[in-house]
Design a protein around this motif. Structure first.
Motif, mmCIF file in Angstrom:
data_model
loop_
_atom_site.group_PDB
_atom_site.id
_atom_site.type_symbol
_atom_site.label_atom_id
_atom_site.label_comp_id
_atom_site.label_asym_id
_atom_site.label_seq_id
_atom_site.Cartn_x
_atom_site.Cartn_y
_atom_site.Cartn_z
ATOM 1 N N ALA A 1 55.722 54.589 69.504
ATOM 2 C CA ALA A 1 55.219 54.222 68.175
ATOM 3 C C ALA A 1 56.369 54.120 67.181
ATOM 4 O O ALA A 1 56.449 53.171 66.387
ATOM 5 N N ASP A 2 57.267 55.119 67.216
ATOM 6 C CA ASP A 2 58.449 55.098 66.337
ATOM 7 C C ASP A 2 59.328 53.890 66.627
ATOM 8 O O ASP A 2 59.854 53.248 65.715
ATOM 9 N N LEU A 3 59.514 53.600 67.914
ATOM 10 C CA LEU A 3 60.387 52.506 68.315
ATOM 11 C C LEU A 3 59.944 51.190 67.696
ATOM 12 O O LEU A 3 60.768 50.432 67.165
ATOM 13 N N GLY B 1 69.633 56.291 69.846
ATOM 14 C CA GLY B 1 68.818 56.778 68.739
ATOM 15 C C GLY B 1 67.617 57.590 69.155
ATOM 16 O O GLY B 1 66.977 58.235 68.312
ATOM 17 N N ASN B 2 67.277 57.588 70.443
ATOM 18 C CA ASN B 2 66.151 58.370 70.925
ATOM 19 C C ASN B 2 66.395 59.855 70.709
ATOM 20 O O ASN B 2 67.500 60.357 70.916
ATOM 21 N N ALA B 3 65.353 60.570 70.312
ATOM 22 C CA ALA B 3 65.488 61.992 69.982
ATOM 23 C C ALA B 3 65.961 62.814 71.175
ATOM 24 O O ALA B 3 66.771 63.748 71.017
ATOM 25 N N VAL B 4 65.473 62.495 72.381
ATOM 26 C CA VAL B 4 65.878 63.248 73.576
ATOM 27 C C VAL B 4 67.357 63.023 73.862
ATOM 28 O O VAL B 4 68.101 63.968 74.173
ATOM 29 N N VAL B 5 67.795 61.772 73.735
ATOM 30 C CA VAL B 5 69.208 61.454 73.974
ATOM 31 C C VAL B 5 70.079 62.157 72.944
ATOM 32 O O VAL B 5 71.142 62.698 73.272
ATOM 33 N N LYS B 6 69.628 62.177 71.697
ATOM 34 C CA LYS B 6 70.376 62.863 70.643
ATOM 35 C C LYS B 6 70.530 64.346 70.953
ATOM 36 O O LYS B 6 71.586 64.946 70.713
ATOM 37 N N SER B 7 69.473 64.942 71.501
ATOM 38 C CA SER B 7 69.524 66.361 71.813
ATOM 39 C C SER B 7 70.524 66.667 72.923
ATOM 40 O O SER B 7 71.034 67.786 73.023
#
Length: 420
Positions: free
Chosen positions: A45-47, A104-110
């Motif tokens: 949804a964010d994407l 930019g994905n939250a999981v990748v950022k983490s």
């Protein structure tokens, strides 16, 4: 596609990147601030509602147009074909945007994974799985992209940091260059590597990778095929070093200052140093870049010394064909983009007001990061792992890898002693 190039200009690439870097800076400060797209998303949804929203896609298109215009100016100044660049660059840009979206994905950022890793991985996959046309490879401007980004990096580095870290970096660079160069030279002699490869490998490992290999080849009038082989080794070995050294530093609990000095002093390519420093943090990025610049400053001196050695001691050179060592040789070999970096830092430290800088700060930072990511997309596209194994004699490879391991250990020790 037939070769068509612009011959009215043919400047040295380092001068071109200084010109382009300052065009970008002045344009951003006084004419138009290039908007920054958002790449942050946590789910489908964010994407689609944020990253792939029409407004955000419009900002990406503005950036594509901006980067394309800057690149075209550089292509014309370098005397290359603007038509080819205009066709090939959008492909590189789209791949880079995909890498930025994945990052930019939250999981990748983490996981603390940066865009340069994704752009490199995607480029490598495409470049090694598909046969790319030569005209497209000719449009890849890795060094141009990296060096423009480095000039822009100067806008975020306070000049007092250069004076502080640069003096320590210069001490480290002197010790590393002298010790690693001599060790690599001795090792190549022991393994009976030919003289031209010996000089190129020693310089590439100890000073600054591709630039040092090219400068050395020019000083000794080296065989272009041997130069290509050395550059292939530099680029391919820089990839695992760039990715794994930050994690090794984290495992050893090294500070950002020590890590940055280690990365800047041991990784051979400036772009890989920047990418690796980015993985660690802002302070590590600054220190690694400044330390790398300290090594780059020695390139002209090294080229001068190598010219003298080759002129009077190389038994394989042809009589009268070697460029005589002069002050002009030092200036010709000096990496001019370093001057752009320092000039940008001086302007942003002492000349431009905070009120002028503040509105463009985020935009310049974004442009800097995008230039670096574009560079690593290009590196991936133009790097073929098979190139490393085309050379019949593996002794130069063994010499390079052993010298590189020695370089890593020596630089780690010096970085810890000087920057801890």
């Amino acid at each position: 596609m037939p070769e068509r190039s612009t011959k009215c200009f043919n400047l040295h690439e380092d001068w071109v990147v200084v010109i382009l870097g300052f065009l970008v800076i002045l344009f951003s400060l006084f004419l138009y601030i290039v908007p920054v797209p958002t790449f942050k998303w946590s789910g489908a949804a964010d994407l689609f509602s944020k990253v792939l929203a029409p407004a955000n896609m419009g900002i990406m298109f503005i950036q594509l147009f901006f980067f394309l215009c800057v690149g075209l100016v550089g292509t014309i100044l370098l005397g290359k074909s603007p038509a080819r660049f205009a066709i090939g660059f959008p492909i590189v840009f789209i791949i880079t945007i995909i890498a930025l979206i994945l990052t930019g994905n939250a999981v990748v950022k983490s996981l603390n994974l940066e865009a340069v890793i994704f752009s490199l991985a995607i480029g490598l996959a495409i470049g090694n799985l598909f046969k790319l046309p030569q005209w497209f490879k000719d449009t890849l401007s890795t060094e141009l992209f990296v060096k423009i980004g480095l000039v822009l990096l100067g806008t975020g580095v306070i000049f007092s940091d250069i004076l502080k870290a640069g003096s320590l970096g210069l001490i480290q660079a002197l010790v590393v260059v002298l010790s690693v160069w001599y060790f690599a030279f001795w090792l190549c002699k022991k393994l009976k590597v030919d003289e031209e490869l010996t000089m190129m490998i020693s310089s590439a490992v100890s000073i600054c990778g591709v630039s040092a290999a090219i400068a050395t080849s020019g000083a000794i009038k080296g065989d272009p095929k041997k130069l290509s082989y050395v550059i292939s080794m530099v680029l391919i070995t820089a990839i695992p070093m760039m990715i794994f050294m930050p994690y090794i530093a984290s495992y050893l609990s090294l500070s950002q200052q020590v890590t940055g000095a280690w990365l800047g002093g041991s990784i051979d390519t400036t772009g890989a140093v920047v990418a690796s420093g980015t993985l660690v943090g802002e302070e590590a990025l600054k220190i690694s870049t400044i330390v790398k610049f300290s090594q780059n400053v020695l390139l002209g001196i090294a080229a001068f010394a190598i010219s003298i050695y080759w002129t009077y001691n190389s038994s394989s050179r042809a009589s009268g064909t070697v460029e005589k060592p002069t002050l002009k040789v030092i200036w010709d070999r000096f990496p001019k983009f370093v001057l752009g970096f320092v000039a940008a830092s001086l302007l942003f430290s002492f000349v431009f007001s905070a009120d002028l800088i503040a509105p463009a700060k985020d935009s310049l930072k974004n442009l800097q990061n995008t230039w670096f990511t574009l560079a690593f997309t290009s590196i991936g596209l133009e790097t073929n792992f098979k190139d490393l194994f085309k050379h019949d004699n593996k002794k130069p490879l063994y010499a390079f890898l052993l010298a590189q391991f020695f370089n890593i250990l020596v630089t780690l020790l010096l970085a810890y002693l000087l920057f801890n």
